[in-house]
Design a protein around this motif. Structure first.
Motif, short mmCIF file in Angstrom:
data_model
loop_
_atom_site.label_atom_id
_atom_site.label_comp_id
_atom_site.label_asym_id
_atom_site.label_seq_id
_atom_site.Cartn_x
_atom_site.Cartn_y
_atom_site.Cartn_z
N ASP A 142 25.34 47.00 -0.45
CA ASP A 142 23.95 47.02 -0.86
C ASP A 142 23.13 46.49 0.30
OD1 ASP A 142 24.32 44.26 -0.89
OD2 ASP A 142 24.16 44.05 -3.06
N ASP A 197 21.60 43.66 0.87
CA ASP A 197 21.92 42.30 1.30
C ASP A 197 23.28 42.25 2.01
OD1 ASP A 197 19.55 41.24 0.37
OD2 ASP A 197 20.38 40.62 -1.56
N ARG A 244 22.78 43.62 5.49
CA ARG A 244 22.08 42.67 6.34
C ARG A 244 22.99 41.54 6.81
NH1 ARG A 244 17.15 43.23 2.28
NH2 ARG A 244 15.76 44.57 3.50
N ALA A 245 23.92 41.15 5.95
CA ALA A 245 24.84 40.08 6.32
C ALA A 245 25.74 40.47 7.48
CB ALA A 245 25.69 39.68 5.11
N THR A 270 10.70 40.29 7.55
CA THR A 270 11.87 40.14 6.70
C THR A 270 12.24 41.41 5.93
OG1 THR A 270 10.53 39.32 4.84
CG2 THR A 270 11.41 37.68 6.38
N SER A 298 19.13 39.71 7.85
CA SER A 298 19.03 38.82 6.69
C SER A 298 17.96 37.76 6.93
CB SER A 298 20.37 38.15 6.41
OG SER A 298 20.67 37.18 7.40
N ARG A 299 17.36 37.34 5.83
CA ARG A 299 16.35 36.27 5.91
C ARG A 299 16.95 35.00 6.50
NH1 ARG A 299 11.81 35.97 2.78
NH2 ARG A 299 12.72 37.59 1.47
#
Length: 213
Positions: free
Chosen positions: A36, A38, A41-42, A185, A190-191
């Motif tokens: 997904d 997130d 992004r990780a 962002t 990732s944030r």
């Protein structure tokens, strides 16, 4: 600031869904569970082949990066057709132009496709210059050398320039030339990574102009 250099993918162009979807298609034959946003992004970083090695949990084999990259772009160029400008992107471009100052677009996406897409979306008129990757340049690498060439072509003092992007690579490229960076962002990084970098971050592109003076 007198000038803004915008990144494209994940910044002005909200294409995270297309990027994640294309990545999942590329790694489907490997049996990887779908990412997904997130999860993607990780794992995301530049150069992109390092991100792919993170996803696979091993080094890439000879020629594997080239095959994966070609497959990614085949899927991406289909999936991106449903993507649009990021929220507030058009308003920011108009506001900055109306202030009498200049802006440009620097991307690691193919130059011809970048120019065509900016024209299709009706935003090419906002930019003093648009630079993407030429056909002779290998994709997936870092942005610093391209930032050097872009600013040289603009003939501007980097101290007068704000660079806006969604990745640490954008910020490091700005730092490399002595420009200021602010990170958004809503893109690929990732944030947590953006926050840990120490660079200013914004949740919305509308807040970018707060850093432009």
């Amino acid at each position: 600031m007198k000038h803004i250099i915008w990144d494209w993918n994940g910044t002005l162009f909200h294409d995270i869904d297309a990027v994640v979807g294309a990545t999942n298609e590329v790694f489907r034959p490997y049996g990887l569970a779908a990412f997904d946003a997130d999860g993607f992004r990780a794992a995301y970083t530049r150069p992109i082949w390092v991100a792919y090695e993170r996803m696979l949990g091993r080094p890439l084999n000879e020629g594997e990066w080239e095959r994966l990259d070609a497959a990614f772009h085949d899927h991406y160029h289909r999936l991106m057709l449903t993507c649009a400008l990021a929220e507030d992107a058009l308003g920011c471009l108009r506001t900055w132009t109306d202030s009498g100052r200049t802006q440009s677009l620097l991307s690691m996406w193919a130059h011809d496709r970048l120019v065509a897409k900016a024209a299709e979306l009706g935003i090419d008129e906002f930019f003093a210059r648009i630079d993407g990757l030429g056909s002779a340049t290998s994709p997936g690498g870092g942005k610093a050398e391209h930032m050097v060439a872009h600013i040289a072509a603009l003939r501007m003092d980097p101290a007068d320039i704000l660079v806006v992007g969604d990745s640490l690579d954008d910020a490091h490229a700005a730092q490399h030339v002595g420009a200021t960076a602010v990170l958004y962002t809503g893109g690929m990084t990732s944030r947590a990574d953006l926050t840990a970098s120490g660079f200013p971050i914004v949740e919305s592109l509308s807040h970018v102009l707060d850093y432009a003076g």
